[in-house]
Write a protein that holds these residues in place. Structure first.
Motif, PDB file in Angstrom:
ATOM      1  N   GLU A   1       0.830  -1.204   0.000  1.00  0.00           N
ATOM      2  CA  GLU A   1       0.000   0.000   0.000  1.00  0.00           C
ATOM      3  C   GLU A   1       0.869   1.260   0.000  1.00  0.00           C
ATOM      4  OE1 GLU A   1      -3.152   0.000  -0.554  1.00  0.00           O
ATOM      5  OE2 GLU A   1      -3.114  -2.199  -0.607  1.00  0.00           O
ATOM      6  N   ILE A   2       0.257   2.366  -0.388  1.00  0.00           N
ATOM      7  CA  ILE A   2       0.988   3.620  -0.575  1.00  0.00           C
ATOM      8  C   ILE A   2       0.363   4.712   0.276  1.00  0.00           C
ATOM      9  CG2 ILE A   2       1.678   5.383  -2.253  1.00  0.00           C
ATOM     10  CD1 ILE A   2       1.417   3.156  -4.413  1.00  0.00           C
ATOM     11  N   LEU A   3       1.190   5.442   0.974  1.00  0.00           N
ATOM     12  CA  LEU A   3       0.754   6.640   1.682  1.00  0.00           C
ATOM     13  C   LEU A   3       1.059   7.839   0.782  1.00  0.00           C
ATOM     14  CD1 LEU A   3      -0.230   8.111   4.265  1.00  0.00           C
ATOM     15  CD2 LEU A   3       2.172   8.169   5.012  1.00  0.00           C
ATOM     16  N   ALA A   4       0.021   8.572   0.396  1.00  0.00           N
ATOM     17  CA  ALA A   4       0.180   9.751  -0.465  1.00  0.00           C
ATOM     18  C   ALA A   4      -0.638  10.893   0.130  1.00  0.00           C
ATOM     19  CB  ALA A   4      -0.263   9.443  -1.894  1.00  0.00           C
ATOM     20  N   PRO A   5      -0.215  11.436   1.253  1.00  0.00           N
ATOM     21  CA  PRO A   5      -1.043  12.403   1.989  1.00  0.00           C
ATOM     22  C   PRO A   5      -1.331  13.687   1.234  1.00  0.00           C
ATOM     23  CG  PRO A   5       1.164  12.273   2.919  1.00  0.00           C
ATOM     24  CD  PRO A   5       1.066  11.182   1.928  1.00  0.00           C
ATOM     25  N   TRP A   6      -0.460  14.085   0.304  1.00  0.00           N
ATOM     26  CA  TRP A   6      -0.720  15.287  -0.490  1.00  0.00           C
ATOM     27  C   TRP A   6      -1.598  14.976  -1.705  1.00  0.00           C
ATOM     28  CZ3 TRP A   6       3.790  14.943   2.294  1.00  0.00           C
ATOM     29  CH2 TRP A   6       4.177  16.068   3.034  1.00  0.00           C
ATOM     30  N   SER A   7      -1.723  13.701  -2.044  1.00  0.00           N
ATOM     31  CA  SER A   7      -2.471  13.289  -3.254  1.00  0.00           C
ATOM     32  C   SER A   7      -3.190  11.979  -2.937  1.00  0.00           C
ATOM     33  CB  SER A   7      -1.517  13.090  -4.428  1.00  0.00           C
ATOM     34  OG  SER A   7      -0.601  14.157  -4.537  1.00  0.00           O
ATOM     35  N   ALA A   8      -4.209  12.049  -2.095  1.00  0.00           N
ATOM     36  CA  ALA A   8      -4.785  10.858  -1.476  1.00  0.00           C
ATOM     37  C   ALA A   8      -5.427   9.890  -2.451  1.00  0.00           C
ATOM     38  CB  ALA A   8      -5.816  11.282  -0.421  1.00  0.00           C
ATOM     39  N   TYR A   9      -5.837  10.358  -3.622  1.00  0.00           N
ATOM     40  CA  TYR A   9      -6.566   9.486  -4.550  1.00  0.00           C
ATOM     41  C   TYR A   9      -5.654   8.752  -5.532  1.00  0.00           C
ATOM     42  CZ  TYR A   9     -10.814   8.048  -7.028  1.00  0.00           C
ATOM     43  OH  TYR A   9     -11.861   7.328  -7.571  1.00  0.00           O
ATOM     44  N   LEU A  10      -4.404   9.203  -5.677  1.00  0.00           N
ATOM     45  CA  LEU A  10      -3.500   8.563  -6.630  1.00  0.00           C
ATOM     46  C   LEU A  10      -3.295   7.074  -6.336  1.00  0.00           C
ATOM     47  CD1 LEU A  10      -0.778  11.291  -7.278  1.00  0.00           C
ATOM     48  CD2 LEU A  10      -2.454  10.397  -8.905  1.00  0.00           C
ATOM     49  N   PRO A  11      -3.112   6.641  -5.080  1.00  0.00           N
ATOM     50  CA  PRO A  11      -2.986   5.199  -4.837  1.00  0.00           C
ATOM     51  C   PRO A  11      -4.231   4.423  -5.293  1.00  0.00           C
ATOM     52  CG  PRO A  11      -2.199   6.417  -2.944  1.00  0.00           C
ATOM     53  CD  PRO A  11      -2.861   7.421  -3.854  1.00  0.00           C
ATOM     54  N   LYS A  12      -5.405   4.982  -5.099  1.00  0.00           N
ATOM     55  CA  LYS A  12      -6.643   4.335  -5.544  1.00  0.00           C
ATOM     56  C   LYS A  12      -6.630   4.162  -7.053  1.00  0.00           C
ATOM     57  CE  LYS A  12     -10.990   3.092  -4.506  1.00  0.00           C
ATOM     58  NZ  LYS A  12     -11.326   2.031  -3.526  1.00  0.00           N
ATOM     59  N   GLN A  13      -6.152   5.162  -7.753  1.00  0.00           N
ATOM     60  CA  GLN A  13      -6.085   5.075  -9.210  1.00  0.00           C
ATOM     61  C   GLN A  13      -5.045   4.066  -9.674  1.00  0.00           C
ATOM     62  OE1 GLN A  13      -5.685   9.470  -9.370  1.00  0.00           O
ATOM     63  NE2 GLN A  13      -7.238   9.407 -10.975  1.00  0.00           N
ATOM     64  N   ALA A  14      -4.104   3.748  -8.789  1.00  0.00           N
ATOM     65  CA  ALA A  14      -3.082   2.750  -9.117  1.00  0.00           C
ATOM     66  C   ALA A  14      -3.479   1.350  -8.672  1.00  0.00           C
ATOM     67  CB  ALA A  14      -1.753   3.146  -8.470  1.00  0.00           C
ATOM     68  N   GLY A  15      -4.716   1.189  -8.223  1.00  0.00           N
ATOM     69  CA  GLY A  15      -5.209  -0.120  -7.830  1.00  0.00           C
ATOM     70  C   GLY A  15      -4.955  -0.480  -6.385  1.00  0.00           C
ATOM     71  N   LYS A  16      -4.533   0.495  -5.573  1.00  0.00           N
ATOM     72  CA  LYS A  16      -4.290   0.265  -4.151  1.00  0.00           C
ATOM     73  C   LYS A  16      -5.476   0.788  -3.339  1.00  0.00           C
ATOM     74  CE  LYS A  16      -0.004  -0.605  -5.527  1.00  0.00           C
ATOM     75  NZ  LYS A  16       0.639  -1.941  -5.505  1.00  0.00           N
ATOM     76  N   GLU A  17      -5.337   0.712  -2.029  1.00  0.00           N
ATOM     77  CA  GLU A  17      -6.285   1.402  -1.168  1.00  0.00           C
ATOM     78  C   GLU A  17      -6.015   2.903  -1.241  1.00  0.00           C
ATOM     79  OE1 GLU A  17      -8.821   0.173   0.517  1.00  0.00           O
ATOM     80  OE2 GLU A  17      -8.380  -1.876  -0.139  1.00  0.00           O
ATOM     81  N   GLY A  18      -7.008   3.695  -0.895  1.00  0.00           N
ATOM     82  CA  GLY A  18      -6.789   5.127  -0.850  1.00  0.00           C
ATOM     83  C   GLY A  18      -5.861   5.492   0.292  1.00  0.00           C
ATOM     84  N   SER A  19      -5.446   6.747   0.327  1.00  0.00           N
ATOM     85  CA  SER A  19      -4.505   7.197   1.340  1.00  0.00           C
ATOM     86  C   SER A  19      -5.170   8.192   2.282  1.00  0.00           C
ATOM     87  CB  SER A  19      -3.301   7.880   0.669  1.00  0.00           C
ATOM     88  OG  SER A  19      -2.483   8.533   1.617  1.00  0.00           O
ATOM     89  N   VAL A  20      -4.620   8.301   3.466  1.00  0.00           N
ATOM     90  CA  VAL A  20      -4.997   9.384   4.375  1.00  0.00           C
ATOM     91  C   VAL A  20      -4.671  10.715   3.699  1.00  0.00           C
ATOM     92  CG1 VAL A  20      -4.269  10.563   6.495  1.00  0.00           C
ATOM     93  CG2 VAL A  20      -4.758   8.116   6.532  1.00  0.00           C
ATOM     94  N   ALA A  21      -5.581  11.662   3.779  1.00  0.00           N
ATOM     95  CA  ALA A  21      -5.308  13.018   3.300  1.00  0.00           C
ATOM     96  C   ALA A  21      -4.609  13.800   4.406  1.00  0.00           C
ATOM     97  CB  ALA A  21      -6.607  13.711   2.891  1.00  0.00           C
ATOM     98  N   LEU A  22      -3.564  14.515   4.050  1.00  0.00           N
ATOM     99  CA  LEU A  22      -2.747  15.172   5.060  1.00  0.00           C
ATOM    100  C   LEU A  22      -3.542  16.186   5.877  1.00  0.00           C
ATOM    101  CD1 LEU A  22       0.060  15.337   6.248  1.00  0.00           C
ATOM    102  CD2 LEU A  22       0.625  17.099   4.565  1.00  0.00           C
ATOM    103  N   ILE A  23      -4.471  16.911   5.236  1.00  0.00           N
ATOM    104  CA  ILE A  23      -5.237  17.912   5.972  1.00  0.00           C
ATOM    105  C   ILE A  23      -6.086  17.252   7.055  1.00  0.00           C
ATOM    106  CG2 ILE A  23      -7.107  17.870   4.291  1.00  0.00           C
ATOM    107  CD1 ILE A  23      -5.903  20.882   6.379  1.00  0.00           C
TER     108      ILE A  23
END
Length: 497
Positions: free
Chosen positions: A383-405
């Motif tokens: 899985e990927i943590l992408a707090p500045w871009s929370a939806y990019l992991p979802k688009q890559a077929g992973k779970e979504g990420s925590v949003a930094l805000i």
């Protein structure tokens, strides 16, 4: 004095019609250029889409912080609407933006309806809607984002208009729905109840209270019970722990609102001064609601993290005030000269408010950069943590990420979830994530331990250029078009033991 021929009056309205059409065309071109863009135009868009996905999948929104999800501090109606529509059409950016823009169009239609109800002509009515649309840059270009502001505007606008029409049941229900979108909008019920009590009688006021506060109270109780109290924790206790920026409240917000529609707003101030003693039921109602809206905008702007989007209700009332002022002046001095002068003023204001589409429109280079990042993330194992871009992991077929805000919201010292916010740093320490995608910024607040447990990985797909200066956003690849000026530029992978 002979009556002015109808054709001359129609011709005098031509500047309004032409400039209103120009603003609508400009707005449609801007929205159309962004509607199907498959990446964030503003850094919270992806996080809101993940909320909608949880609705679609039957998952709860108000849960304890998890490594892949922390809820935003908003009520659930917007993600619920988008998530439910996801059963019918594909859930993505296009759907979320369409829902928002539909709300904005409904809000503009409410201005037309309000002006016509107050005996205004079609010229001022159309002008009012166009003036609201012209505030697109002044509200941070949030009218078509995957955020709850657009839907909120449609609900609030028709709620206050229907109160003026004394349609208390429907008005009350719409205010409740606005409350379920952003709970601060409940305050619009206060001047409505007072006005109804004085103008329409106690039964109408009580009826409105029942149909607005009743569903809101029931909704709050049910949500609190279903979430074990976390609903109130996120929408009340967590924001209460945030600091207040007094300068933005007392100085920044008033200046921003004054700059939004200075010509027509100035005319409205003059008209209110001239006709203050002659204000009828409608005038008193719109004055009280508008003043309250502006004060609320100032308070929301002063709240930690408050951005230009919170000014949207204020710009709606300024647009309405301008249209009502023109109508009042024309009734007082019905000659062709006043019609021509006010039409010229409105046309000038609309001309001054125009913007460049390219400032807000994503480019082919933006799309290609996003596509390249998604392809790179697909290669990550885990899985990927992408707090500045929370939806990019979802688009890559992973779970979504925590949003930094969302993480920042619960980190404040007095927050009831301060301890729980450490879940991300603990996950980083345990090397839970297969990769972490970050912005190129010195501040890694909330990601403590990143450099200790992760190392930078080759990331040729990272878009070059900085988003640091807002006026240059449209010249730098893959920058958001509004909001926090950050983009993903660094990829981190776990260090080997």
């Amino acid at each position: 004095m002979p009556e002015t021929p109808r054709w001359q009056r129609a011709l005098a309205e031509l500047p309004i019609v032409v400039m209103a059409a120009a603003i609508v065309t400009l707005l449609v071109r801007t929205v159309w250029s962004r509607l199907d863009y498959p990446y964030d135009l503003e850094w919270m868009e992806g996080g809101m889409l993940l909320h909608a996905h949880r609705v679609l999948d039957g998952q709860g929104l108000y849960v304890m912080p998890e490594v892949d999800f922390i809820p935003f501090i908003y009520p659930p109606l917007y993600p619920f609407v988008v998530g439910m529509l996801g059963h019918i059409v594909e859930l993505g950016y296009t759907l979320g933006r369409a829902v928002s823009f539909a709300g904005v169009v409904a809000a503009a239609a409410a201005i037309v309806a309000a002006v016509r109800w107050e005996r205004g002509g079609w010229g001022p009515a159309i002008a009012g809607a166009a003036l609201f649309f012209a505030c697109y840059p002044d509200s941070g270009s949030f009218m078509d984002l995957v955020r709850n502001d657009g839907l909120l505007m449609g609900l609030v606008a028709w709620a206050v208009v229907l109160v003026r029409w004394e349609r208390v049941r429907l008005a009350g229900l719409l205010l409740f729905l606005a409350f379920a979108t952003k709970h601060a909008s409940a305050i619009y019920g206060l001047p409505a109840i007072i006005w109804l009590w004085r103008s329409a009688g106690r039964p109408r006021a009580i009826g409105y209270l029942i149909w607005s506060a009743g569903p809101a109270l029931l909704f709050t109780i049910v949500m609190t019970l279903l979430t074990g109290g976390l609903f109130l924790t996120y929408i009340l206790e967590v924001p209460a722990a945030h600091p207040f920026v007094f300068k933005r409240f007392i100085q920044t917000a008033p200046i921003e609102l004054a700059k939004a529609l200075p010509w027509t707003s100035g005319l409205a101030v003059i008209a209110f001064g001239v006709f203050f003693r002659q204000l009828g039921r409608g005038g008193r109602y719109w004055l009280s609601q508008g003043v309250l809206a502006i004060l609320l905008c100032m308070v929301m702007r002063g709240h930690h993290g408050g951005y230009l989007n919170v000014l949207m209700p204020g710009t709606w009332f300024l647009a309405l005030w301008g249209a009502l002022a023109v109508s009042a002046l024309r009734r007082r001095w019905p000659g062709l000269g006043m019609q021509v002068a006010t039409a010229a003023l409105i046309a000038g204001q609309l001309w001054a408010a125009r913007w460049s589409v390219t400032r807000y429109a994503p480019t082919t280079a933006d799309r290609l950069a996003g596509d390249a990042i998604v392809e790179r993330l697909k290669q990550v194992d885990g899985e990927i943590l992408a707090p500045w871009s929370a939806y990019l992991p979802k688009q890559a077929g992973k779970e979504g990420s925590v949003a930094l805000i969302a993480l920042w919201d619960i980190r404040h010292k007095r927050s009831p979830l301060t301890d729980e916010s450490r879940i991300i740093r603990k996950a980083i320490k345990k090397k839970h994530f297969g990769a972490i995608l970050t912005a190129r910024t010195k501040s890694k607040k909330g990601l403590e331990g990143l450099g200790t447990h992760y190392k930078r990985a080759p990331f040729a797909e990272a878009p070059v250029g900085s988003c640091g200066r807002r006026k240059n956003w449209d010249k730098s690849v893959f920058c958001p078009k509004t909001g926090h000026p950050v983009k993903p530029q660094q990829l981190w992978v776990p260090k080997l033991e």
